[in-house]
Design a protein around this motif. Structure first.
Motif, PDB file in Angstrom:
ATOM      1  N   SER A  10       0.908  -1.104   0.068  1.00 30.52           N
ATOM      2  CA  SER A  10       0.109   0.114  -0.056  1.00 30.52           C
ATOM      3  C   SER A  10       1.029   1.560   0.392  1.00 30.52           C
ATOM      4  O   SER A  10       2.173   0.999   0.447  1.00 30.52           O
ATOM      5  N   TYR A  11       0.667   2.574  -0.340  1.00 31.34           N
ATOM      6  CA  TYR A  11       1.132   3.968  -0.868  1.00 31.34           C
ATOM      7  C   TYR A  11       0.800   5.104   0.481  1.00 31.34           C
ATOM      8  O   TYR A  11      -0.385   4.671   0.461  1.00 31.34           O
ATOM      9  N   ASN A  12       1.350   6.157   0.830  1.00 32.95           N
ATOM     10  CA  ASN A  12       0.943   7.066   1.976  1.00 32.95           C
ATOM     11  C   ASN A  12       0.358   7.221   1.278  1.00 32.95           C
ATOM     12  O   ASN A  12       0.257   8.124  -0.086  1.00 32.95           O
ATOM     13  N   THR A  13      -1.216   8.374   1.407  1.00 36.22           N
ATOM     14  CA  THR A  13      -1.795   9.510   0.670  1.00 36.22           C
ATOM     15  C   THR A  13      -1.539  10.262   0.554  1.00 36.22           C
ATOM     16  O   THR A  13      -1.660  11.108   0.170  1.00 36.22           O
ATOM     17  N   HIS A  63      -4.922   5.809  -2.113  1.00 40.69           N
ATOM     18  CA  HIS A  63      -5.825   6.016  -0.920  1.00 40.69           C
ATOM     19  C   HIS A  63      -5.115   4.785   0.068  1.00 40.69           C
ATOM     20  O   HIS A  63      -4.777   4.388  -0.077  1.00 40.69           O
ATOM     21  N   GLU A  64      -5.861   4.968   1.360  1.00 44.65           N
ATOM     22  CA  GLU A  64      -4.917   4.370   2.225  1.00 44.65           C
ATOM     23  C   GLU A  64      -5.316   2.659   2.104  1.00 44.65           C
ATOM     24  O   GLU A  64      -4.811   1.356   2.795  1.00 44.65           O
ATOM     25  N   ASN A  65      -6.607   2.488   0.800  1.00 43.63           N
ATOM     26  CA  ASN A  65      -7.438   0.871   1.175  1.00 43.63           C
ATOM     27  C   ASN A  65      -6.621   0.756   0.068  1.00 43.63           C
ATOM     28  O   ASN A  65      -6.588  -1.119  -0.763  1.00 43.63           O
ATOM     29  N   ARG A  67      -3.891  -1.590  -3.001  1.00 40.19           N
ATOM     30  CA  ARG A  67      -3.429  -2.430  -3.036  1.00 40.19           C
ATOM     31  C   ARG A  67      -2.634  -3.006  -4.037  1.00 40.19           C
ATOM     32  O   ARG A  67      -3.026  -2.533  -5.052  1.00 40.19           O
TER      33      ARG A  67
END
Length: 236
Positions: A10-13, A63-65, A67
Motif C-alpha cells: 500500500s502507499y501513503n496518502t 488511497h490507504e485502502n 493495494r
C-alpha cells in the motif's frame, strides 16, 4: 527493498517522490495510484501496469485502502524495456495470476516459492502485448466497482460513473476488459470472498455481506457454482 522481489504494498496518502537503482512495475489489485513518471501523469488502476525504470524520478500517492503487486527487479523483459509505453493493459492470464499472488503472499511463503512466483511473473510479462492503457471512463468504472463491492451495483450506476449511456458503457466495457460489466462484478465479489474465507476468521454471514450479498443462501449458491465447492468447504 531487495531487488528481484514481488510484494503486496500500500502507499501513503501524502505525495512522495524519489528514484531508485532498480526497475519497478506497479500493478493495482485494489484501488488506484496517482503517479507522475516520465511523460505520464495521471491515475493507474486495476487492469493496468505502470513501468518505472531504474533511475527514473517519479512522484505518487494512493488511497490507504489501495493495494498493489509490486515487482522490483534488476532486469525487465526486453519488450517492456525497449518500448516507450509507461502504462499498459495487462492480459487476462496475468490478471488471474495477480489474484493468486495476492492470496499466496498473504500466507507464510518460503524463499523458493517467492522465487517461483517472481520467475513466473517475469515470464508472463515477457509474453505480454503492450496494449494501450484502459480508457479513462472504464478505468473509473473499475475503481467504482472495486470500492463498492459491499453494496448494490447496477449498470445504471456504473455507466453514470463512466459518463456513458448504458448501451455505450456495456459495449466499451466488454471491448476494454474482455468480460461484461456484471460478470466482472461477480468475479471481483467471488475472488474477494475466497480471499476472506481463506485468510480471515470472519463468519460466512459476515463475508457474504462484505461482498454484497444480504441473502446467505444466494451467496452460497453463487459461490458454489463459481468455484465448485461451498463457502464452508473453502473455509476449512
Amino acid at each position: 527493498m531487495p531487488e528481484n522481489s514481488v510484494s503486496i504494498r500500500s502507499y501513503n496518502t501524502k505525495p512522495s517522490a524519489h528514484t531508485h537503482g532498480y526497475h519497478q512495475l506497479v500493478l493495482p489489485i485494489h484501488g488506484y495510484i496517482e503517479i507522475s513518471v516520465g511523460s505520464f501523469s495521471g491515475r493507474v488502476g486495476i487492469g493496468e501496469c505502470v513501468v518505472i525504470k531504474a533511475g527514473e524520478y517519479h512522484s505518487f500517492f494512493a488511497h490507504e485502502n489501495a493495494r498493489f503487486v509490486v515487482i522490483d527487479s534488476d532486469t525487465i523483459p526486453s519488450s517492456i524495456d525497449d518500448g516507450s509505453a509507461t502504462i499498459f493493459r495487462v492480459s487476462p492470464s496475468l490478471t488471474s495470476y495477480l489474484g493468486f499472488i495476492e492470496a499466496q503472499l498473504g500466507l507464510p511463503t518460503s524463499a523458493a516459492i517467492k522465487k517461483l512466483i517472481f520467475d513466473t511473473l517475469q515470464q508472463l510479462l515477457s509474453e505480454q502485448e503492450l496494449e494501450s492503457q484502459i480508457e479513462v471512463r472504464i478505468r473509473n468504472a473499475l475503481i467504482y466497482i472495486d470500492q463498492n463491492l459491499t453494496g448494490k451495483i447496477s449498470i445504471a450506476d456504473v455507466s453514470s460513473v463512466a459518463c456513458l449511456s448504458q448501451t455505450q458503457f456495456k459495449a466499451l466495457f466488454l471491448e476494454q476488459v474482455g468480460v461484461t460489466a456484471m460478470r466482472y462484478v461477480t468475479q471481483q465479489r467471488m475472488e474477494k470472498a475466497k480471499a476472506l474465507l481463506r485468510h480471515t476468521d470472519y463468519p460466512i454471514t459476515k463475508i457474504s455481506e462484505l461482498v454484497g450479498y444480504t441473502d446467505l443462501s444466494a451467496f452460497s449458491r453463487r459461490f458454489s457454482r463459481y468455484y465448485g465447492v461451498s463457502p464452508t468447504k473453502m473455509q476449512r
